[in-house]
Design a protein around this motif. Structure first.
Motif, PDB file in Angstrom:
ATOM      1  N   ASP A 214       0.993  -1.373   0.170  1.00 44.97           N
ATOM      2  CA  ASP A 214       0.181  -0.131   0.072  1.00 44.97           C
ATOM      3  C   ASP A 214       0.817   1.248  -0.146  1.00 44.97           C
ATOM      4  O   ASP A 214       2.313   1.287   0.433  1.00 44.97           O
ATOM      5  CB  ASP A 214      -0.942  -0.037   1.230  1.00 44.97           C
ATOM      6  CG  ASP A 214      -1.706   1.153   1.432  1.00 44.97           C
ATOM      7  OD1 ASP A 214      -2.238   1.597   0.326  1.00 44.97           O
ATOM      8  OD2 ASP A 214      -1.722   1.841   2.597  1.00 44.97           O
ATOM      9  N   ASP A 215       0.123   2.315  -0.237  1.00 47.31           N
ATOM     10  CA  ASP A 215       1.017   3.568  -0.548  1.00 47.31           C
ATOM     11  C   ASP A 215       1.379   4.146   1.018  1.00 47.31           C
ATOM     12  O   ASP A 215       2.321   5.087   1.197  1.00 47.31           O
ATOM     13  CB  ASP A 215       0.448   4.530  -1.483  1.00 47.31           C
ATOM     14  CG  ASP A 215      -0.820   4.893  -0.800  1.00 47.31           C
ATOM     15  OD1 ASP A 215      -1.289   4.576   0.284  1.00 47.31           O
ATOM     16  OD2 ASP A 215      -1.671   5.671  -1.694  1.00 47.31           O
ATOM     17  N   GLU A 216       1.012   3.320   1.967  1.00 47.57           N
ATOM     18  CA  GLU A 216       1.233   3.858   3.514  1.00 47.57           C
ATOM     19  C   GLU A 216       2.189   2.589   4.060  1.00 47.57           C
ATOM     20  O   GLU A 216       2.080   2.755   5.192  1.00 47.57           O
ATOM     21  CB  GLU A 216       0.215   4.355   4.329  1.00 47.57           C
ATOM     22  CG  GLU A 216      -0.834   5.387   3.762  1.00 47.57           C
ATOM     23  CD  GLU A 216      -2.188   5.879   4.497  1.00 47.57           C
ATOM     24  OE1 GLU A 216      -1.835   5.967   5.670  1.00 47.57           O
ATOM     25  OE2 GLU A 216      -3.133   5.619   3.974  1.00 47.57           O
ATOM     26  N   ASP A 218       5.458   0.487   5.230  1.00 44.85           N
ATOM     27  CA  ASP A 218       6.720   0.820   5.671  1.00 44.85           C
ATOM     28  C   ASP A 218       7.795  -0.170   4.495  1.00 44.85           C
ATOM     29  O   ASP A 218       7.452  -1.198   4.668  1.00 44.85           O
ATOM     30  CB  ASP A 218       6.826  -0.033   7.084  1.00 44.85           C
ATOM     31  CG  ASP A 218       8.411   0.094   7.671  1.00 44.85           C
ATOM     32  OD1 ASP A 218       9.221  -0.268   6.886  1.00 44.85           O
ATOM     33  OD2 ASP A 218       8.393   0.327   8.849  1.00 44.85           O
ATOM     34  N   THR A 328       0.830  -2.462   5.019  1.00 45.19           N
ATOM     35  CA  THR A 328       0.260  -0.840   5.008  1.00 45.19           C
ATOM     36  C   THR A 328       0.428  -0.717   6.681  1.00 45.19           C
ATOM     37  O   THR A 328       0.376  -1.351   7.601  1.00 45.19           O
ATOM     38  CB  THR A 328      -1.245  -0.737   4.753  1.00 45.19           C
ATOM     39  OG1 THR A 328      -1.557   0.517   4.815  1.00 45.19           O
ATOM     40  CG2 THR A 328      -2.032  -1.772   5.529  1.00 45.19           C
ATOM     41  N   ASN A 329       0.236   0.727   6.929  1.00 50.27           N
ATOM     42  CA  ASN A 329       0.297   1.267   8.302  1.00 50.27           C
ATOM     43  C   ASN A 329      -0.943   1.705   8.622  1.00 50.27           C
ATOM     44  O   ASN A 329      -1.330   2.418   9.677  1.00 50.27           O
ATOM     45  CB  ASN A 329       1.349   2.562   8.490  1.00 50.27           C
ATOM     46  CG  ASN A 329       2.944   1.972   8.624  1.00 50.27           C
ATOM     47  OD1 ASN A 329       2.946   0.635   9.256  1.00 50.27           O
ATOM     48  ND2 ASN A 329       3.859   2.809   8.073  1.00 50.27           N
ATOM     49  N   ASN A 330      -1.889   1.654   7.700  1.00 48.05           N
ATOM     50  CA  ASN A 330      -3.424   2.250   7.815  1.00 48.05           C
ATOM     51  C   ASN A 330      -4.181   0.969   8.079  1.00 48.05           C
ATOM     52  O   ASN A 330      -4.370   0.233   7.295  1.00 48.05           O
ATOM     53  CB  ASN A 330      -3.846   2.928   6.429  1.00 48.05           C
ATOM     54  CG  ASN A 330      -5.252   3.339   6.603  1.00 48.05           C
ATOM     55  OD1 ASN A 330      -6.017   2.640   6.849  1.00 48.05           O
ATOM     56  ND2 ASN A 330      -5.376   4.502   6.069  1.00 48.05           N
TER      57      ASN A 330
END
Length: 399
Positions: A214-216, A218, A328-330
């Motif tokens: 994902d674009d969020e 790590d 993702t971090n989301n």
């Protein structure tokens, strides 16, 4: 059908088997060396599955010891009800009866799968591939010694030394009652069994596992998880095959170049889709059919998608229904991914290599099912049972 063995005897057989394998490990490796010497194929995954080394022997022993400590999966009450007329109704777990396991090249299946089937009260018929014949016959002989040492009949574990033609005939018209068949192997084996079987089949399915960045995400975590998923064991059905990156991934080109270099250090062949064509160190995939492939090799496909929605759609179209991961971090995006993906196991920020009965706390596995009935994912001891209704009365009749 054999008279059911009590749990003390079943556990004693498992512990005796563990002791015998540890004691006879050198002889086992000699038998396995004979199989390896005769194997003439160039399939890296097949050879890896076939080989028995110190680590695999330790795994066999540990799986048997852990099985012996697990609770008895039989006669567990799942439901109880008292009728208005006083009849007592309950539902309890029960063994299937006789389970046939058909598998390719993996002598450890002769231990782990047979152990799980035996502990859950089932008679086991083993049909291994010709490439692992010496290893399997040696291990089945140990099973018989373990059974005899505990005054149990040796026909609890039987090896079927059949040709393909004989196997087909046995599937279509078994010479004894078979209650369940579990094929463990490639798509051709699974198709062969499903075509000819005359009783229920649990498919131990293929992998073709996807990971979406994902674009969020790590990015350091993503790279570590990809390297682990792809290179730690290429012959495993939980190995990683496809990586999708978000079109809006920050530092995307820098990350992809770093990932390619890391994969190259492990001699991984890297394919890309059209959207990532020209990435240094990679080649364009031949056709869309590659999306369906389970590689079982040092090979990976990198692709790009515009967003999470497209990633989910692509994975559900091409994935094998085994395992899929999102980095993702989301947490909201992770939840959407995990609830929307049609797979037996879904991951957030972790490697797909954990899809395994032992890693999931089941004490081993018979297989990893990509079917949805009767159990999905790793099939452990507690899943290798059916059920039976117990109804107790004192003369009641139905009006």
């Amino acid at each position: 059908m054999n008279k059911q063995l009590n749990i003390k005897v079943r556990n004693a057989v498992l512990m005796t088997m563990a002791e015998l394998i540890a004691e006879k490990k050198q002889a086992l490796m000699v038998a396995n060396h004979m199989d390896l010497e005769k194997y003439e194929g160039d399939d890296l995954a097949m050879r890896d599955r076939l080989k028995v080394d110190q680590a695999k022997i330790e795994g066999m022993v540990l799986s048997l010891q852990q099985l012996a400590t697990q609770k008895d999966p039989l006669s567990v009450e799942r439901f109880s009800f008292t009728h208005d007329n006083g009849i007592q109704v309950s539902n309890k777990t029960a063994p299937f009866g006789t389970i046939l396991i058909i598998y390719e090249s993996r002598p450890d299946v002769t231990i782990e799968a047979a152990g799980i089937a035996f502990k859950s009260g089932n008679k086991i018929l083993l049909k291994g591939g010709k490439e692992s014949l010496h290893s399997n016959l040696f291990l089945v002989d140990l099973w018989h010694k373990a059974l005899e040492a505990n005054e149990a009949d040796t026909n609890w574990v039987t090896y079927l030394q059949f040709s393909r033609t004989e196997t087909q005939a046995f599937l279509e018209k078994p010479s004894q009652k078979i209650d369940l068949i579990v094929p463990r192997g490639g798509e051709r084996l699974i198709a062969f069994v499903k075509q000819h079987a005359s009783c229920p089949v649990i498919v131990s399915g293929r992998g073709n596992n996807f990971l979406y960045i994902d674009d969020e995400a790590d990015l350091e975590m993503a790279a570590d998880i990809i390297i682990n998923g792809k290179t730690s064991k290429i012959s495993a059905c939980n190995a990683l095959d496809k990586v999708l990156v978000s079109r809006n991934l920050p530092r995307k080109q820098e990350f992809l170049q770093h990932l390619v270099k890391a994969l190259k250090r492990h001699n991984v062949e890297i394919l890309t889709d059209k959207k990532l064509e020209g990435l240094e160190g990679t080649s364009l995939m031949g056709s869309n059919a590659v999306w369906f492939e389970e590689f079982l090799d040092y090979k990976i496909l990198l692709g790009q998608v515009p967003d999470l929605k497209e990633a989910i759609q692509l994975i559900n179209t091409y994935g094998g229904g085994h395992s899929a991961a999102i980095i993702t971090n989301n947490n909201e995006k992770a939840d959407e991914f995990m609830t929307s993906i049609d797979a037996a196991a879904v991951y957030h920020n972790a490697s797909t290599r954990f899809t395994d009965g032992g890693q999931f706390g089941l004490g081993g596995e018979l297989a990893i099912s990509t079917d949805k009935l009767h159990q999905r994912g790793p099939i452990g001891l507690q899943h290798l049972v059916t059920n039976k209704w117990y109804v107790k009365g004192n003369g009641q009749t139905r009006n």
